[in-house]
Design an enzyme around this catalytic site. Structure first.
Site, PDB file in Angstrom:
ATOM      1  CE  LYS A   1      29.148  19.214  35.447  1.00  0.00           C
ATOM      2  NZ  LYS A   1      30.289  18.291  35.204  1.00  0.00           N
TER       3      LYS A   1
ATOM      4  CB  SER B   1      32.712  20.807  33.477  1.00  0.00           C
ATOM      5  OG  SER B   1      32.267  19.481  33.714  1.00  0.00           O
TER       6      SER B   1
ATOM      7  CB  SER C   1      34.348  17.388  34.924  1.00  0.00           C
ATOM      8  OG  SER C   1      34.825  17.957  33.735  1.00  0.00           O
TER       9      SER C   1
END
Length: 500
Positions: free
Chosen positions: A74, A150, A174
């Site tokens: 990520k 996210s 997230s």
């Protein structure tokens, strides 16, 4: 990767093929590169490619449970020395970390090979992934819709079959929100279970934790095995789990337990019938397994939790913007970041130390209440989200909101916004689609989203399970049982990309 159906294997399955020399790490890497090049233009999941580093890693001698297995990281907090990590912001486009994060170190040791970084909203602040700098990630089940945020880029990549495992983090949902929107398994571990250092001792005051998104329960369990353990920089610790999570999910458990569930938004907003249906189907199935299930709301003030979450959120954004000055070598202005980020930073600067401390005390009160609650109920079940995935750009500010942002940003003060009651309205507007996930972040307890429902429009919907602090084993156990049901099976297929 000719000769076998790559997308049908999870990470442990690929590791077994590598171990048996039925496929080489280099073949896996080249195959994933082909998949990124073929699929990413549609879904915009991967925004930094690391092909050369992956090829080099694939020919080295590797050990570890996941030796030779491809993975994506990520694009926030999961740092690799010398590799770009922008947190979705143009302000950080020239930043290069000086060392690996502890998360990356541990997964390297497990033998995973990293092929790129996945798309995130600016600074990981939204439950959608539509950063101005990189453009939106799209949901493989229907590319007109968001994969969530996210960790939206990671969710899209795993759902599309690019990799079986992708890095994710969760500060307010997230991991679980993209899992719900993309038909994946997503576990948020207990606070302190996974590493966050060495740059940080805590992320979002302990609300945020690191883990992964996966298609299989066992991959998530095995990755947590690799991540857990003492970290010298960590501000929080949790009682060690001495057993194996993998052994736990492989051991049949016939014990019946008491389970609570709720269909009610903790902030009093609407919940879509499809999301309620997902929970009710799950509850009915659990009852057939012999569990005692009853409808009971969590013993906390949902609106107080939402406001205390946002108080932390505002303060952390303000601190993030201040920290940019070291990277940029100058004072930060509203032109450096997206309007929403700047507005949130202004609200953070208008938040007092007293308000911040009182919000943290609210977390502790909620944690005690939930631990007491779990003395009676082993699991607490809710919808993961209050609505199915939204369409791309549905969250764009309305004209009046844009005007308010521009005026506030140019004035450089969030005090007026607070006096006008904008914070309360912001709380409802920003959380009404995702009101269920923040509680576990503030209490520190583990929570997961299971892919147990598909809407009439063919979009996945998740069901959230929570357990007491430190009891990821209980969540993995029930997840492994649900994974074998027909509720889950519909969502194990790889989506065909469609447009409305």
């Amino acid at each position: 990767m000719k000769g076998f159906a790559y997308e049908t294997y999870d990470g442990l399955g690929l590791a077994e093929l590598v171990k048996k020399k039925e496929v080489s790490p280099r073949e896996l890497v080249e195959g994933v590169i082909e998949r990124i090049e073929a699929l990413n233009p549609e879904i915009n999941a991967v925004i930094h490619k690391m092909y050369d580093q992956a090829r080099e890693a694939s020919v080295r001698e590797m050990t570890g449970r996941f030796a030779g297995v491809p993975m994506l990281l990520k694009d926030i907090t999961q740092e690799m020395k010398g590799i770009p990590i922008t947190s979705g912001s143009k302000a950080l486009q020239n930043y290069r970390p000086k060392e690996d994060s502890e998360y990356v170190r541990r997964l390297k040791k497990a033998g995973l090979i990293f092929l790129g970084k996945t798309n995130v909203p600016e600074f990981g602040l939204m439950a959608i992934t539509e950063p101005t700098h990189y453009g939106p990630s799209r949901n493989p089940w229907n590319i007109s819709y968001t994969p969530g945020g996210s960790s939206g880029g990671s969710g899209a990549a795993v759902a599309a079959g690019i990799v079986p495992i992708a890095g994710a983090s969760d500060g307010g949902g997230s991991i679980r929100i993209p899992a719900a929107y993309c038909g994946l398994f997503g576990m948020k571990p207990t606070r302190g279970r996974s590493p966050v250092g060495p740059r940080y001792g805590r992320l979002w005051q302990g609300a945020a934790v690191e883990h992964v998104l996966t298609r299989s329960v066992r991959d998530s369990a095995a990755i947590l095995e690799e991540l857990k353990g003492f970290e010298k920089s960590a501000a929080f610790s949790v009682a060690p789990y001495e057993k194996s999570y993998l052994e736990t999910i492989n051991t049949p458990n016939e014990r019946t337990v008491r389970i609570a569930f709720s269909l009610t938004s903790p902030i009093g907003t609407e919940v879509d019938p499809e999301c309620k249906e997902a929970v009710l189907k799950t509850v009915n199935y659990l009852e057939t397994m012999g569990h005692h299930v009853e409808e009971v709301d969590a013993p906390v003030d949902g609106k107080k939790i939402a406001n205390s979450y946002l108080t932390m959120y505002f303060g952390e954004v303000a601190a993030t913007l201040s920290g940019l000055e070291e990277v940029l070598g100058r004072k930060v202005s509203y032109k450096d970041v997206e309007p929403t980020s700047w507005l949130l930073g202004l609200l953070g600067k208008a938040t007092t130390a007293e308000e911040f401390v009182l919000s943290l005390r609210a977390w502790d009160e909620a944690a005690y209440a939930m631990e007491t609650f779990h003395e009676t109920y082993t699991y607490y079940i809710t919808p993961t989200t209050a609505f199915p995935p939204a369409k791309i750009a549905d969250h764009d500010p309305k004209p009046m909101e844009k005007l308010l942002m521009n005026v506030s940003n140019r004035l450089g003060s969030g005090v007026l916004l607070k006096r006008l009651g904008i914070v309360e309205q912001l709380a409802e507007d920003s959380l009404k689609r995702v009101p269920f996930t923040q509680l576990a972040n503030l209490t520190g307890q583990p929570a997961m989203s299971l892919p147990l429902h598909m809407t009439a429009d063919g979009l996945p919907v998740g069901v959230q399970f929570m357990a007491a602090q430190g009891r990821e084993d209980l969540l993995f156990t029930i997840a492994a049982q649900m994974e074998k049901t027909e509720l889950w099976q519909e969502l194990t297929k790889n989506p065909t990309f469609t447009k409305v």
